[in-house]
Write a protein that holds these residues in place. Structure first.
Motif, short mmCIF file in Angstrom:
data_model
loop_
_atom_site.label_atom_id
_atom_site.label_comp_id
_atom_site.label_asym_id
_atom_site.label_seq_id
_atom_site.Cartn_x
_atom_site.Cartn_y
_atom_site.Cartn_z
N UNK A 184 124.17 59.30 -35.91
CA UNK A 184 124.31 60.59 -35.10
C UNK A 184 125.59 61.12 -35.75
N UNK A 185 126.25 60.36 -36.36
CA UNK A 185 127.66 61.16 -37.21
C UNK A 185 127.34 61.81 -38.66
N UNK A 186 126.04 61.66 -39.14
CA UNK A 186 125.57 62.21 -40.01
C UNK A 186 124.97 63.60 -39.83
N UNK A 187 125.43 64.64 -40.54
CA UNK A 187 125.08 65.89 -40.04
C UNK A 187 123.78 66.57 -40.35
N UNK A 188 123.56 67.63 -39.58
CA UNK A 188 122.31 68.06 -39.71
C UNK A 188 122.53 69.55 -40.21
N UNK A 189 121.61 69.83 -41.26
CA UNK A 189 121.81 71.19 -41.79
C UNK A 189 120.34 71.51 -42.27
N UNK A 190 119.69 72.71 -41.77
CA UNK A 190 118.27 73.15 -41.84
C UNK A 190 118.06 74.58 -42.21
N UNK A 191 117.49 74.99 -43.23
CA UNK A 191 117.28 76.38 -43.36
C UNK A 191 115.70 76.54 -42.84
N UNK A 220 117.20 81.62 -40.81
CA UNK A 220 118.46 81.30 -40.40
C UNK A 220 118.79 79.77 -40.84
N UNK A 221 120.08 79.54 -40.59
CA UNK A 221 120.75 78.21 -41.13
C UNK A 221 120.90 77.45 -39.53
N UNK A 222 120.55 76.22 -39.42
CA UNK A 222 120.74 75.45 -38.25
C UNK A 222 121.57 74.32 -38.57
N UNK A 242 105.78 79.13 -40.96
CA UNK A 242 107.19 78.61 -40.99
C UNK A 242 107.39 77.43 -41.80
N UNK A 243 108.74 77.26 -41.99
CA UNK A 243 109.33 76.35 -42.99
C UNK A 243 110.61 76.02 -42.57
N UNK A 244 110.93 74.57 -42.64
CA UNK A 244 112.00 73.90 -42.40
C UNK A 244 112.42 73.05 -43.46
N UNK A 245 113.56 73.11 -44.15
CA UNK A 245 114.22 72.47 -45.14
C UNK A 245 115.46 71.91 -45.00
#
Length: 142
Positions: free
Chosen positions: A28-35, A63-65, A109-112
Motif C-alpha cells: 500500500x505504500x507504493x504509489x498509483x499513477x494512471x493515465x 486525465x491522470x489519477x 477507454x484505456x488505463x495505463x
C-alpha cells in the motif's frame, strides 16, 4: 496396471511443493499513477453532412489519477481510488444491479500506468456510457 498411481504421485508432488502466491498483495505504500482516456461516444450520426463533410470524430478526454493520497486531475479522484481499492486494482468489475438501455453508442477507454506498484494496462470498448459506468464505477467518470 494401477490407474490410481499417477494421480497419487501428482497429489504427493503438489503437497510437497512450496506454496506460491500467484498474485502477491501490492504494497500500500507504493504509489498509483494512471493515465485514463475516454474516447466517445460517437457523433449522433455517421452520415455525411449536407455539404459532404464527414462527421466529426469522437472526442477524446484524458486525465491522470494518483492514489495514496488521491489526486491528479481526475475530478473524482477519491471515489476512483476507492473503486480501485475495492476491486484490488482491477479497472472493471461486475455490473451489479444497474440496468442500461440497449442503445449502441460506443465508448472506448484505456488505463495505463501502475496501481500500488503493479503495472496496469486496460483497454475496452463499451456499448454506451451507462455500461461503462456500471462496469468501471468512478474510474472513468470524467
Amino acid at each position: 496396471m494401477n490407474m490410481h498411481a499417477p494421480a497419487a504421485l501428482l497429489a504427493a508432488l503438489l503437497l510437497a511443493a512450496p506454496a506460491v502466491d500467484a498474485s502477491p498483495a501490492p504494497d500500500p505504500g507504493t504509489g498509483t499513477a494512471l493515465r485514463l482516456t475516454v474516447t466517445g461516444p460517437a457523433p449522433a450520426t455517421t452520415a455525411p453532412s449536407p455539404d459532404g463533410a464527414a462527421p466529426a470524430a469522437p472526442a477524446a478526454r484524458a486525465v491522470t489519477l494518483h492514489c495514496d493520497p488521491a489526486g491528479g486531475d481526475h475530478p473524482r479522484a477519491a471515489a476512483a481510488c476507492d473503486d480501485l481499492d475495492a476491486s484490488a486494482g482491477r479497472v472493471e468489475r461486475a455490473p451489479g444491479d444497474t440496468a442500461c438501455v440497449l442503445l449502441y453508442d460506443p465508448v472506448e477507454v484505456r488505463a495505463e500506468g501502475v496501481w500500488r506498484g503493479r503495472p496496469v494496462s486496460f483497454a475496452r470498448t463499451y456499448g454506451n456510457t451507462c455500461e461503462l459506468h456500471a462496469r468501471t464505477g468512478a474510474v472513468f467518470a470524467f
